[in-house]
Design a protein around this motif. Structure first.
Motif, PDB file in Angstrom:
ATOM      1  N   ALA A 192       0.811  -1.220   0.000  1.00 29.94           N
ATOM      2  CA  ALA A 192       0.000   0.000   0.000  1.00 29.94           C
ATOM      3  C   ALA A 192       0.837   1.258   0.000  1.00 29.94           C
ATOM      4  N   SER A 193       2.158   1.115  -0.090  1.00 27.98           N
ATOM      5  CA  SER A 193       3.023   2.294  -0.005  1.00 27.98           C
ATOM      6  C   SER A 193       2.990   3.130  -1.276  1.00 27.98           C
ATOM      7  N   GLY A 194       2.546   2.527  -2.404  1.00 25.19           N
ATOM      8  CA  GLY A 194       2.532   3.272  -3.657  1.00 25.19           C
ATOM      9  C   GLY A 194       1.337   4.187  -3.830  1.00 25.19           C
ATOM     10  N   ASN A 195       0.311   4.027  -3.005  1.00 25.79           N
ATOM     11  CA  ASN A 195      -0.905   4.830  -3.116  1.00 25.79           C
ATOM     12  C   ASN A 195      -0.813   6.040  -2.195  1.00 25.79           C
ATOM     13  N   TRP A 196      -0.936   7.212  -2.781  1.00 29.20           N
ATOM     14  CA  TRP A 196      -0.920   8.445  -1.999  1.00 29.20           C
ATOM     15  C   TRP A 196      -2.359   8.889  -1.737  1.00 29.20           C
ATOM     16  N   ASN A 197      -2.582   9.386  -0.533  1.00 26.37           N
ATOM     17  CA  ASN A 197      -3.931   9.785  -0.142  1.00 26.37           C
ATOM     18  C   ASN A 197      -4.265  11.215  -0.507  1.00 26.37           C
ATOM     19  N   TRP A 198      -3.261  12.011  -0.866  1.00 27.73           N
ATOM     20  CA  TRP A 198      -3.522  13.431  -1.092  1.00 27.73           C
ATOM     21  C   TRP A 198      -2.999  13.900  -2.446  1.00 27.73           C
ATOM     22  N   ASP A 199      -2.992  13.003  -3.450  1.00 27.95           N
ATOM     23  CA  ASP A 199      -2.789  13.489  -4.801  1.00 27.95           C
ATOM     24  C   ASP A 199      -4.084  14.149  -5.288  1.00 27.95           C
ATOM     25  N   PHE A 200      -4.101  14.635  -6.516  1.00 31.90           N
ATOM     26  CA  PHE A 200      -5.253  15.430  -6.970  1.00 31.90           C
ATOM     27  C   PHE A 200      -6.532  14.612  -7.009  1.00 31.90           C
ATOM     28  N   THR A 201      -6.474  13.405  -7.565  1.00 29.27           N
ATOM     29  CA  THR A 201      -7.690  12.604  -7.677  1.00 29.27           C
ATOM     30  C   THR A 201      -8.211  12.171  -6.305  1.00 29.27           C
ATOM     31  N   SER A 202      -7.300  11.802  -5.405  1.00 28.51           N
ATOM     32  CA  SER A 202      -7.728  11.430  -4.056  1.00 28.51           C
ATOM     33  C   SER A 202      -8.281  12.630  -3.305  1.00 28.51           C
ATOM     34  N   SER A 203      -7.691  13.813  -3.518  1.00 33.12           N
ATOM     35  CA  SER A 203      -8.215  15.022  -2.887  1.00 33.12           C
ATOM     36  C   SER A 203      -9.586  15.390  -3.449  1.00 33.12           C
ATOM     37  N   LEU A 204      -9.768  15.195  -4.761  1.00 35.61           N
ATOM     38  CA  LEU A 204     -11.080  15.435  -5.364  1.00 35.61           C
ATOM     39  C   LEU A 204     -12.115  14.473  -4.810  1.00 35.61           C
ATOM     40  N   PHE A 205     -11.737  13.225  -4.642  1.00 37.38           N
ATOM     41  CA  PHE A 205     -12.629  12.230  -4.051  1.00 37.38           C
ATOM     42  C   PHE A 205     -12.974  12.597  -2.614  1.00 37.38           C
ATOM     43  N   PHE A 206     -11.992  13.083  -1.861  1.00 37.02           N
ATOM     44  CA  PHE A 206     -12.241  13.492  -0.473  1.00 37.02           C
ATOM     45  C   PHE A 206     -13.158  14.706  -0.413  1.00 37.02           C
ATOM     46  N   ALA A 207     -12.898  15.713  -1.268  1.00 36.40           N
ATOM     47  CA  ALA A 207     -13.700  16.934  -1.233  1.00 36.40           C
ATOM     48  C   ALA A 207     -15.145  16.678  -1.634  1.00 36.40           C
ATOM     49  N   SER A 208     -15.354  15.769  -2.586  1.00 39.35           N
ATOM     50  CA  SER A 208     -16.713  15.520  -3.067  1.00 39.35           C
ATOM     51  C   SER A 208     -17.495  14.599  -2.146  1.00 39.35           C
ATOM     52  N   THR A 209     -16.897  13.491  -1.743  1.00 39.46           N
ATOM     53  CA  THR A 209     -17.631  12.490  -0.967  1.00 39.46           C
ATOM     54  C   THR A 209     -17.602  12.767   0.532  1.00 39.46           C
ATOM     55  N   ASN A 210     -16.430  13.045   1.077  1.00 43.35           N
ATOM     56  CA  ASN A 210     -16.322  13.199   2.530  1.00 43.35           C
ATOM     57  C   ASN A 210     -16.837  14.540   3.024  1.00 43.35           C
ATOM     58  N   VAL A 211     -16.703  15.585   2.205  1.00 39.06           N
ATOM     59  CA  VAL A 211     -17.041  16.928   2.686  1.00 39.06           C
ATOM     60  C   VAL A 211     -18.354  17.413   2.085  1.00 39.06           C
ATOM     61  N   MET A 212     -18.421  17.493   0.762  1.00 36.72           N
ATOM     62  CA  MET A 212     -19.581  18.106   0.120  1.00 36.72           C
ATOM     63  C   MET A 212     -20.823  17.235   0.227  1.00 36.72           C
ATOM     64  N   ILE A 213     -20.712  15.955  -0.130  1.00 39.68           N
ATOM     65  CA  ILE A 213     -21.866  15.054  -0.091  1.00 39.68           C
ATOM     66  C   ILE A 213     -22.079  14.483   1.301  1.00 39.68           C
ATOM     67  N   THR A 214     -21.117  14.634   2.196  1.00 38.97           N
ATOM     68  CA  THR A 214     -21.174  14.175   3.596  1.00 38.97           C
ATOM     69  C   THR A 214     -21.304  12.660   3.697  1.00 38.97           C
ATOM     70  N   THR A 215     -20.756  11.919   2.722  1.00 36.10           N
ATOM     71  CA  THR A 215     -20.713  10.462   2.864  1.00 36.10           C
ATOM     72  C   THR A 215     -19.694  10.058   3.911  1.00 36.10           C
ATOM     73  N   SER A 216     -18.529  10.679   3.888  1.00 36.01           N
ATOM     74  CA  SER A 216     -17.527  10.562   4.947  1.00 36.01           C
ATOM     75  C   SER A 216     -17.113   9.116   5.195  1.00 36.01           C
ATOM     76  N   TYR A 217     -16.257   8.600   4.294  1.00 29.15           N
ATOM     77  CA  TYR A 217     -15.731   7.250   4.492  1.00 29.15           C
ATOM     78  C   TYR A 217     -14.777   7.168   5.681  1.00 29.15           C
ATOM     79  N   GLY A 218     -14.042   8.237   5.954  1.00 29.29           N
ATOM     80  CA  GLY A 218     -13.182   8.252   7.123  1.00 29.29           C
ATOM     81  C   GLY A 218     -11.822   7.610   6.917  1.00 29.29           C
TER      82      GLY A 218
END
Length: 337
Positions: free
Chosen positions: A96-122
């Motif tokens: 799992a070391s090759g996957n970054w949590n804060w690249d652009f696509t992961s940040s877009l996924f976080f902003a849309s699902t965890n914050v805006m839509i309030t799904t919040s995977y955590g």
């Protein structure tokens, strides 16, 4: 005679407080449903938790026996640090070391699902103080903005998806509007479940190596219902191909699925039977309030009518031909001459 009067008075009393009794039953039913869920979850999941605890304790004891140079305190400190990093979405595993949590696509996924839509995977949370402060400000603005956006989109879609088809079959074919609305809601619900639950679940079960169909369907339901437990997050595998494109596709799927769910819910809420059922738990307006609203409406309508009449008079005066008005003295002088 007295019995009939007493019976009629009891009936009137029950009818007057019917909404309060229905609301009390609603609250009681909601609490009982919560207790029922807690009992079922506890009875089903507690044995598995106990089994997992025993398995982890056995593995820990075996590891300490095989590595006598390592003390239990050192192992505990290492495990606590690993678990703390895992709560922030950072794993020490080599796959799992090759996957970054804060690249652009992961940040877009976080902003849309965890914050805006309030799904919040955590599974991903801000690490820095600046990120946490920005998340608060971004959420304060983004959540109402998302509600406004979803409301506007659903309002426009439901006109073409629900109201016009129901009116078409009601006017063109002469079917009952209530029957057409019920059949349309069931058909729309079936199409939504097929397009946003069954088909995506089959696709996720193929794309995700560790997911079966039930787990994929579970992820779709948990995500589109905005529960977002975070035990299943797509695109986090080590051998995930086209991970960035996959994340963007999941973001679009979740947004479109949430809109479809809201359209279906709004369609069911517009059914006449559900409207009657909901009114059982609402507070009825007093007659005095209704009279005040009627009087205010009448005053507003009267003032608007008077304003319209005055404006029409002004327009008529403006449209009349211009005539030079002569004073009476000038007229008299002309007559004398």
């Amino acid at each position: 005679m007295l019995q009939s009067l007493a019976g009629s008075s009891c009936v009137r009393l029950v009818e007057q407080h019917r909404s309060a009794w229905c609301f009390a039953l609603l609250v009681l039913g909601y609490l009982l449903y919560l207790v029922f869920g807690a009992v079922v979850f506890s009875s089903v999941e507690l044995p598995y938790e106990d089994l997992l605890r025993q398995e982890l304790g056995t593995l820990k004891q075996r590891f300490l026996e095989e590595h006598a140079c390592l003390s239990e305190q050192q192992l505990e400190e290492f495990l606590m640090r690993v678990l703390e990093a895992s709560n922030y979405g950072v794993s020490v595993l080599s796959n799992a070391s090759g996957n970054w949590n804060w690249d652009f696509t992961s940040s877009l996924f976080f902003a849309s699902t965890n914050v805006m839509i309030t799904t919040s995977y955590g599974h991903t949370v801000p690490l820095s103080d600046g990120g946490k402060a920005f998340c608060i400000i971004y959420s304060v603005i983004g959540i109402p903005f998302t509600l406004l956006f979803l409301t506007a989109v659903v309002q426009r879609i439901i006109v073409y998806v629900t109201r016009r088809p129901v009116l078409y079959f009601h006017i063109r074919w002469g079917f009952s509007k209530q029957v057409v609305a019920i059949i349309h809601a069931m058909v729309l619900g079936f199409i939504t479940v097929s397009c946003f639950f069954l088909i995506p679940a089959a696709i996720f079960s193929v794309l995700e190596d560790d997911w079966n169909f039930l787990e994929s369907f579970y992820f779709c339901f948990i995500s589109l219902s905005t529960i977002g437990l975070g035990d299943y997050v797509p695109g986090e595998g080590y051998n995930q191909k086209f991970r960035e494109l996959y994340k963007i596709g999941i973001t679009c799927y979740l947004l479109m699925g949430l809109i479809a769910m809201l359209v279906v819910l709004e369609t069911f809420c517009e059914l006449h039977e559900l409207k009657k059922f909901r009114k059982l738990f609402y507070v009825k307006k007093d007659k005095e309030e209704d009279q005040v609203h009627i009087m205010e409406h009448d005053q507003l309508s009267f003032s608007s009518i008077s304003d319209q009449a005055a404006s029409m008079k002004d327009d008529q005066k403006a449209n009349e031909p211009f005539v030079n008005s002569q004073s009476p003295t000038s007229n008299d002088s002309s007559l004398n001459n």
